[in-house]
Scaffold this active site. Sequence first.
Site, PDB file in Angstrom:
ATOM      1  NE  ARG A   1     -53.759   9.618 -30.352  1.00  0.00           N
ATOM      2  CZ  ARG A   1     -53.045  10.241 -31.302  1.00  0.00           C
ATOM      3  NH1 ARG A   1     -51.766   9.958 -31.445  1.00  0.00           N
ATOM      4  NH2 ARG A   1     -53.608  11.130 -32.076  1.00  0.00           N
TER       5      ARG A   1
ATOM      6  N   GLY B   1     -57.507  16.977 -28.541  1.00  0.00           N
ATOM      7  CA  GLY B   1     -57.093  15.835 -29.317  1.00  0.00           C
ATOM      8  C   GLY B   1     -57.512  14.583 -28.583  1.00  0.00           C
ATOM      9  CB  CYS B   2     -59.290  12.011 -28.814  1.00  0.00           C
ATOM     10  SG  CYS B   2     -60.293  13.362 -28.236  1.00  0.00           S
ATOM     11  N   GLY B   3     -57.267   9.856 -28.515  1.00  0.00           N
ATOM     12  CA  GLY B   3     -56.852   8.586 -29.085  1.00  0.00           C
ATOM     13  C   GLY B   3     -58.058   7.690 -29.152  1.00  0.00           C
TER      14      GLY B   3
ATOM     15  CG  ASN C   1     -57.927  12.338 -32.776  1.00  0.00           C
ATOM     16  OD1 ASN C   1     -57.923  13.445 -32.248  1.00  0.00           O
ATOM     17  ND2 ASN C   1     -56.886  11.829 -33.401  1.00  0.00           N
TER      18      ASN C   1
END
Lengths: 503, 401
Positions: free
Chosen positions: B49, B20-22, B217
């Site tokens: 995140r 996952g990511c921001g 993301n």
Amino acid sequence: MLTSFIQPEFKVEIDRDKCIKCGRCVQQCGWGVYSFAERPIPDDSKCRACHRCVTYCPAHCITIKRNELVFRDSENWSPALRKAVWRQSESGGVMLTSMGNDKPYQRIFDYLVLDACQVTNPSIDPLREPMELKTFIGRKPDSVEVESDGEGGYRLAPGAGMENNIELATPIMFGGMSYGSVSLNVHKSLAMAASRLGITMNTGEGGLHADLYPYTDNVIVQCASGRFGVDADYLNRGVAIEIKVGQGAKPGIGGHLPGEKINKEVSTTRMIPQGTDAISPAPHHDIYSIEDLRQLIYSLKEASGYKPVGVKIACVHNVAAIASGVVRAGADYVYLDGFKGGTGAAPQIIRDHVGIPIEIAIAVVDQRLRDEGIRNQASIIAAGSIRSSADMAKAIALGADAVAIGSAALIALGCHVCQSCHTGCCSWGITTQKPELTRRLDPEWGAERLTNLVHAWSHELQEILGALGVNAVESLRGSRERLRAIGLDASTCEILGVKPAGM
Amino acid sequence: MTTPMRPAYSQESPFKIHGGCGLVGICDESGTRFSGSVAIEAMAVQHDRGNGLGGGFAGYGIYPEFPDHFAFHMMYHDLQAKEEAEKLFDEYFQVDLAEPMPTRPVKGITDAPLLWRYFLQPYPAKLELSELTPEDYVVHVVMLINSTIDGAFVASSGKNMGAFKGVGYPEQIGHYFLLEEYEGHTWVGHNRFPTNTPGWWGGAHPFTLLDWSIVHNGEISSYGINSRYLEQFGYKCTLGTDTEVAAYLFDLLLRRHKLPLALACKALASPLWEEIDRMGPEEAALMTSLRAVYGPALLNGPFAIVLGFNGGMVALNDRIKLRPLVAARKGSVLCVASEESAIRQIISAPDAVWAPKAGEPVIARIKGMDWPIHGDLHLAPSEISCAVTGVEASCEIVEVA
């Protein structure tokens, strides 16, 4: 002298305590197994284990067993081989059989497993979210050209956009099976089902009976080497035309429908005299090279107002190069028929020993077309033993645009895979023209069963897509990353473009 | 003595990168440049995140003194990789400036590769002989370096822009690269939460090619077919990341197939068939062709993506919005982020905050800048996705002179 060494394959056992002597088995059997003398008396040697009598016996008193005759063991000379030698030394002929290759070759589909989403990307619930299966079969341009519509939006540039394509509601088609090899009621069942499902049925090489005209929006008309039933009207009736070059069950072999199957209706539809043998030559006599194929493709396009023209080929060693040539010749789709594909009649030696598996063929053809940058110019239809929605999903992941089913459709209609279509005595009324047998299949009932089958497979495909975390079938198509192999050797994995499980 | 293994560009390729990511994207459509510290602040709020294994930024308009040079940001594992890459630069380009990237020591940032930047122009004669456009010429060199020189990695290669990325949290990386000293009109930032990647600097995001930079993301579940589709057009997806695939797809659709941006977004996050069935015949024909032709390009699976380029940025959600994306506008500033908190951190009292609809792009466009994309873009207010009614007026795209 003895006439034959060959003993019956099956034993028909009737539980005499239960038998009510109604005689229905006598009436139901298409092979004439039963005679009746106060009670039914079976002749084991005629039984094909098609289960028609078993299914219709009101007393449930019939059992078909294998005739467990013991032979002295020999891994080299299996009983089947010994029987074949006996049979041929009796007759001097080519052994005929039908349905698909039944030898224990590796079934690659069974060694491929599908992926699913966990945590890092979500699976999608097909009962709650859209899950799209719509598929277009045919040539696509390299890119989409647009122009401004003058109102801030865009429209297709003149002449741009998708050409004439076949629209399928789900990536399943019915494969080509000719009227003549199957009964008219089978054709009606397929056509009605295709029409209800938004997919296509395929006439096979036997022409299009007038009773099917209401369904022609869902019919692909075939043009095979015998040209049976082909005229300008025929070519213009369907949604597409298919040139049949080869068939998976009998690559390189023509067809032969015996004269006794050519009744009045078949004769009219095929446009040949009643009672004459319908012989399809092995090659098209106007195709002796790839440029000849191109001429035929464009002749058919010209004759039909540029309907899509597909080419059906059997999967043989050099299938990738052949398919590439077929696409460059102008075909809108390539129909790949694997060596396990069915047939109404084929020499057993060809059926069992010629051709390559459909899984391999899809993989190498898809890759070759991509390598040459022409994958968008034609769709790939995969056939030749698609047995379940899992096979379908794996075929699509390997690179097929859609699958075609023939045997599965006949099994839905009652076929028990007794491999005796060529006898014309099908007790289930499928591969016969005998009126007392064909009337056993009600087209309305048949259409419903076919519709159910395709719906069921489509729902299962949606479940698979949902588990894979995608909501459109085009995201599975050619996505070999979502397949893994278990127990396939390294070179097969490489050819398939599939990693072994664990990688 | 054993030499440590030199990381190859293809190091990540056996792995499918999950995580996952921001992300954040900020663009001042007036063209006013602002400090990279704004992007750092927005990413710092979204600290959780990521997991410290990757952070990065890309800024546009940051090299006004070299507006027409291809700015190559390079990462080298060792001096040998540097020498090999520089030999290649000398062969293909006139090198007008080569210097180490300015950095400062930051706690928590260790094992940095050798970081250099170059301002390059193709040799005109060589360019002509190659029969390529300058852009394709540069892409060729980028692919050459990444696929043939182990230990060398092109972090960015566009004009008047650059990517700053590495292993660490984005706020650490931002400080490491002294981003507060750069001023740009568009910034994108990324915080990474990879779950199975080796920690190496090249693997951090944004991913870039020419002017395009992508922060992303999500996980593209259609990666397999997307990458095979791109291979047909000569792209080598050696990195094995979704972001790389997304960047190449944008490059293919916008630069090579010359699709308008709005339609490219529709190809990547296509409308559902049931929506197409409700359209008028002309639009339905267009969308049907778009879907049928670009089916293999459809990005399927959860994603929120920001594409930055000279001239603006585009934010896009997947077709059923499985990852967060919030947008806001205040005056000429358009901001998108994974979390509204990031927006509120850098924009006080925004004019409008909204959640873009699935598959509908949010587009920022710099006033007066050449639009790098074919065709002009006229978005009607109805095309701007506003989940909050009543804010359409404030979402209006600034008229371009």
